[in-house]
Design an enzyme around this catalytic site. Structure first.
Site, PDB file in Angstrom:
ATOM      1  N   ASN A  90      34.174  37.870  44.328  1.00 60.98           N
ATOM      2  CA  ASN A  90      33.355  38.637  45.135  1.00 60.98           C
ATOM      3  C   ASN A  90      31.787  39.352  44.527  1.00 60.98           C
ATOM      4  O   ASN A  90      32.033  38.041  43.418  1.00 60.98           O
ATOM      5  CB  ASN A  90      34.021  40.046  44.934  1.00 60.98           C
ATOM      6  CG  ASN A  90      33.639  40.467  43.303  1.00 60.98           C
ATOM      7  OD1 ASN A  90      32.809  41.392  43.768  1.00 60.98           O
ATOM      8  ND2 ASN A  90      34.529  40.421  42.640  1.00 60.98           N
ATOM      9  N   PHE A  94      27.869  45.835  42.946  1.00 60.64           N
ATOM     10  CA  PHE A  94      27.984  47.406  41.673  1.00 60.64           C
ATOM     11  C   PHE A  94      27.538  48.435  43.203  1.00 60.64           C
ATOM     12  O   PHE A  94      27.272  49.363  42.702  1.00 60.64           O
ATOM     13  CB  PHE A  94      27.137  48.258  41.246  1.00 60.64           C
ATOM     14  CG  PHE A  94      27.852  47.696  39.261  1.00 60.64           C
ATOM     15  CD1 PHE A  94      29.064  46.379  39.348  1.00 60.64           C
ATOM     16  CD2 PHE A  94      26.843  47.207  38.469  1.00 60.64           C
ATOM     17  CE1 PHE A  94      28.984  46.362  37.874  1.00 60.64           C
ATOM     18  CE2 PHE A  94      27.322  46.870  37.156  1.00 60.64           C
ATOM     19  CZ  PHE A  94      28.181  45.996  37.166  1.00 60.64           C
ATOM     20  N   SER A 154      29.940  41.634  34.160  1.00 61.98           N
ATOM     21  CA  SER A 154      30.338  40.992  36.173  1.00 61.98           C
ATOM     22  C   SER A 154      28.431  40.223  36.423  1.00 61.98           C
ATOM     23  O   SER A 154      27.318  40.437  35.883  1.00 61.98           O
ATOM     24  CB  SER A 154      29.599  42.509  36.787  1.00 61.98           C
ATOM     25  OG  SER A 154      30.918  43.325  36.501  1.00 61.98           O
ATOM     26  N   ASN A 156      27.193  39.638  38.818  1.00 66.94           N
ATOM     27  CA  ASN A 156      26.940  39.836  40.474  1.00 66.94           C
ATOM     28  C   ASN A 156      25.574  40.624  40.224  1.00 66.94           C
ATOM     29  O   ASN A 156      25.035  41.172  40.942  1.00 66.94           O
ATOM     30  CB  ASN A 156      27.268  40.078  41.525  1.00 66.94           C
ATOM     31  CG  ASN A 156      29.145  39.543  41.948  1.00 66.94           C
ATOM     32  OD1 ASN A 156      28.540  38.377  42.031  1.00 66.94           O
ATOM     33  ND2 ASN A 156      30.143  40.733  41.830  1.00 66.94           N
ATOM     34  N   THR A 157      25.050  41.580  38.820  1.00 65.89           N
ATOM     35  CA  THR A 157      23.912  41.699  38.416  1.00 65.89           C
ATOM     36  C   THR A 157      23.403  40.988  37.749  1.00 65.89           C
ATOM     37  O   THR A 157      23.288  40.804  36.410  1.00 65.89           O
ATOM     38  CB  THR A 157      24.290  43.475  38.064  1.00 65.89           C
ATOM     39  OG1 THR A 157      25.017  44.171  38.932  1.00 65.89           O
ATOM     40  CG2 THR A 157      23.030  43.997  37.589  1.00 65.89           C
ATOM     41  N   LYS A 196      33.785  44.765  28.231  1.00 67.26           N
ATOM     42  CA  LYS A 196      34.083  44.635  28.538  1.00 67.26           C
ATOM     43  C   LYS A 196      33.111  43.288  29.111  1.00 67.26           C
ATOM     44  O   LYS A 196      32.332  42.572  29.084  1.00 67.26           O
ATOM     45  CB  LYS A 196      34.575  45.367  30.395  1.00 67.26           C
ATOM     46  CG  LYS A 196      34.971  44.219  30.919  1.00 67.26           C
ATOM     47  CD  LYS A 196      35.323  44.954  32.505  1.00 67.26           C
ATOM     48  CE  LYS A 196      36.500  44.163  33.547  1.00 67.26           C
ATOM     49  NZ  LYS A 196      36.751  44.471  34.648  1.00 67.26           N
ATOM     50  N   ASN A 225      36.749  39.830  32.446  1.00 66.01           N
ATOM     51  CA  ASN A 225      35.022  39.467  33.784  1.00 66.01           C
ATOM     52  C   ASN A 225      36.165  38.726  34.480  1.00 66.01           C
ATOM     53  O   ASN A 225      36.536  37.530  33.978  1.00 66.01           O
ATOM     54  CB  ASN A 225      34.787  40.606  34.142  1.00 66.01           C
ATOM     55  CG  ASN A 225      34.054  41.531  34.986  1.00 66.01           C
ATOM     56  OD1 ASN A 225      34.171  41.230  36.193  1.00 66.01           O
ATOM     57  ND2 ASN A 225      33.436  42.346  34.648  1.00 66.01           N
TER      58      ASN A 225
HETATM   59  C1  LIG Z   1      36.066  43.242  44.975  1.00 67.15           C
HETATM   60  C2  LIG Z   1      36.414  43.066  42.871  1.00 67.15           C
HETATM   61  C3  LIG Z   1      35.742  44.097  42.100  1.00 67.15           C
HETATM   62  C4  LIG Z   1      35.351  43.939  41.082  1.00 67.15           C
HETATM   63  N1  LIG Z   1      35.037  44.958  40.833  1.00 67.15           N
HETATM   64  C5  LIG Z   1      34.486  45.281  39.288  1.00 67.15           C
HETATM   65  C6  LIG Z   1      33.951  46.251  38.802  1.00 67.15           C
HETATM   66  O1  LIG Z   1      33.348  46.878  39.514  1.00 67.15           O
HETATM   67  N2  LIG Z   1      33.495  46.526  37.686  1.00 67.15           N
HETATM   68  C7  LIG Z   1      34.086  45.265  36.895  1.00 67.15           C
HETATM   69  O2  LIG Z   1      34.087  45.944  35.596  1.00 67.15           O
HETATM   70  N3  LIG Z   1      35.206  44.989  37.231  1.00 67.15           N
HETATM   71  C8  LIG Z   1      35.127  44.682  38.369  1.00 67.15           C
HETATM   72  N4  LIG Z   1      36.210  43.685  39.103  1.00 67.15           N
HETATM   73  C9  LIG Z   1      36.900  42.680  37.951  1.00 67.15           C
HETATM   74  C10 LIG Z   1      38.371  43.366  37.642  1.00 67.15           C
HETATM   75  O3  LIG Z   1      38.329  44.916  36.793  1.00 67.15           O
HETATM   76  C11 LIG Z   1      39.251  42.008  36.754  1.00 67.15           C
HETATM   77  O4  LIG Z   1      38.260  42.440  35.552  1.00 67.15           O
HETATM   78  C12 LIG Z   1      38.792  40.790  37.860  1.00 67.15           C
HETATM   79  O5  LIG Z   1      39.163  41.092  38.663  1.00 67.15           O
HETATM   80  C13 LIG Z   1      39.905  40.147  36.624  1.00 67.15           C
HETATM   81  O6  LIG Z   1      41.494  40.388  36.768  1.00 67.15           O
HETATM   82  P1  LIG Z   1      42.178  39.991  38.649  1.00 67.15           P
HETATM   83  O7  LIG Z   1      42.264  38.566  37.937  1.00 67.15           O
HETATM   84  O8  LIG Z   1      43.632  40.691  38.218  1.00 67.15           O
HETATM   85  O9  LIG Z   1      41.359  40.511  39.615  1.00 67.15           O
HETATM   86  C14 LIG Z   1      36.201  43.370  40.110  1.00 67.15           C
HETATM   87  C15 LIG Z   1      37.466  42.260  40.701  1.00 67.15           C
HETATM   88  C16 LIG Z   1      37.211  41.947  42.251  1.00 67.15           C
HETATM   89  C17 LIG Z   1      38.065  41.369  43.103  1.00 67.15           C
END
Ligand SMILES: Cc1cc2nc3c(=O)[nH]c(=O)nc-3n(C[C@H](O)[C@H](O)[C@H](O)COP(=O)(O)O)c2cc1C
Length: 321
Positions: A90, A94, A154, A156-157, A196, A225
């Site tokens: 992704n 944000f 994150s 993406n910022t 985080k 993350n």
């Molecule tokens: C579509 C998507 C959007 C996410 N948005 C955020 C976010 O806004 N803030 C954040 O701290 N992590 C965000 N994450 C990261 C997740 O909270 C998590 O840390 C990461 O996906 C790893 O866990 P997973 O493998 O179980 O998905 C996002 C992940 C995905 C897939």
């Protein structure tokens, strides 16, 4: 119709008894978590679905990331499925309706588990002013959050992850901790602060951050993350898309980060383990590496909505004699 309503009611009642209760609850950071399995940030960015998501059995839900001002995020396409890898990429950036909108909904929630709020900065706020954005978010959500996660990871910022650099992280966290003291007096409650982290930190960077965390007035760490790396062997064509990779290919690095943090921070520092928990077995591995709490996101997409309860079941089986 009446029979259906009755069945739903019974199921709900059983679920609530299963996910809470003395056997699976845990006290951490001054909070009581009904169980150890939570929903990771990014799924319910605007706190719209807390009550429904709570029904899946989660002991805690982290909403956000929210920014001070609403923002649209990156243009679509910005989210890609990698089914053969049980992964997602992704680059949402944000997209959210702003901290105040989330705060209003949090206030109206009926879910009885723990609600954390993950905070970040607007994409057009210069990095040198980032602390002001985090402070605005903290003020806005303080009264309705059980804990707040400072998201400096994150991908993406642009520039955000640079805030993990100790020269930037220390002043950021000190200022937020100062503000928290004021807010604590005003609101009559102490909201724990968590940080985080990215899985892309080197082991040296991780060691230096761990040292800082132990010295700073923060209560916990969320690891990890998404990753900008692309582990070898990914099968899906979308693996080449720019953005953060989550899901199964992230698990081993995420577990390694949790293990390193546990070794550096000692047995008592709260760690939330997240990354690649796409099956109950992987959740047990993250827990064994030292995570007190677990979060899932991508696993919910591929395994389905039963994952939290399946994971709770396996955790319970592993911890019984
Ligand atoms: C579509 C998507 C959007 C996410 N948005 C955020 C976010 O806004 N803030 C954040 O701290 N992590 C965000 N994450 C990261 C997740 O909270 C998590 O840390 C990461 O996906 C790893 O866990 P997973 O493998 O179980 O998905 C996002 C992940 C995905 C897939």
């Amino acid at each position: 119709m009446a029979a259906l309503r009755l069945r739903n009611w019974v199921a709900r009642d059983e679920l609530e008894r299963f996910v809470g209760g003395a056997a699976v609850g845990v006290d951490l950071m001054g909070l009581h978590f009904p169980n150890r399995v939570g929903l990771a940030a990014g799924f319910d960015k605007n706190a719209r679905d807390i009550d429904a998501l709570g029904r899946l059995g989660f002991g805690f839900i982290e909403v956000g990331t929210v920014t001070p001002r609403p923002q649209p995020g990156n243009p679509r396409p910005n989210l890609f499925r990698l089914p053969a890898d049980e992964a997602l990429v992704n680059r949402l950036g944000f997209n959210n309706e702003g901290a105040a909108a989330a705060a209003r909904r949090l206030e109206a929630r009926r879910y009885r588990g723990i609600c954390g709020v993950n905070i970040g900065k607007n994409f057009d706020t210069p990095l040198e002013d980032a602390v002001k954005d985090y402070a605005r978010c903290l003020r806005t959500v303080y009264g309705v959050a059980d804990y707040v996660t400072v998201n400096v990871s994150s991908p993406n910022t642009p520039g955000l992850r640079g805030l993990q650099n100790p020269n930037a992280l220390r002043p950021l966290l000190l200022e937020l901790a100062d503000l928290r003291e004021q807010l604590q007096s005003a609101h009559g409650k102490r909201v724990p602060l968590l940080v985080k982290l990215s899985p892309d930190l080197s082991d040296e960077e991780l060691a230096s951050i761990a040292q800082q965390l132990a010295e700073l007035p923060v209560e916990g760490v969320v690891a990890t993350n998404t990753t900008i790396s692309r582990p070898p062997g990914l099968k899906s064509p979308c693996a080449v898309e720019a953005g953060g990779l989550s899901g199964r290919p992230l698990h081993s690095r995420s577990v390694a980060v949790v293990r390193a943090l546990r070794a550096a921070l000692g047995p008592d520092f709260p760690i939330v383990g997240v990354g690649g928990i796409v099956s109950p077995e992987r959740g047990v591995q993250t827990r064994a590496a030292g995570a007190d709490l677990l979060q899932v996101y991508t696993g919910l997409i591929y395994r389905g909505p039963g994952l939290p309860v399946e994971l709770l079941d396996l955790l319970a089986a592993k911890s019984s004699p």
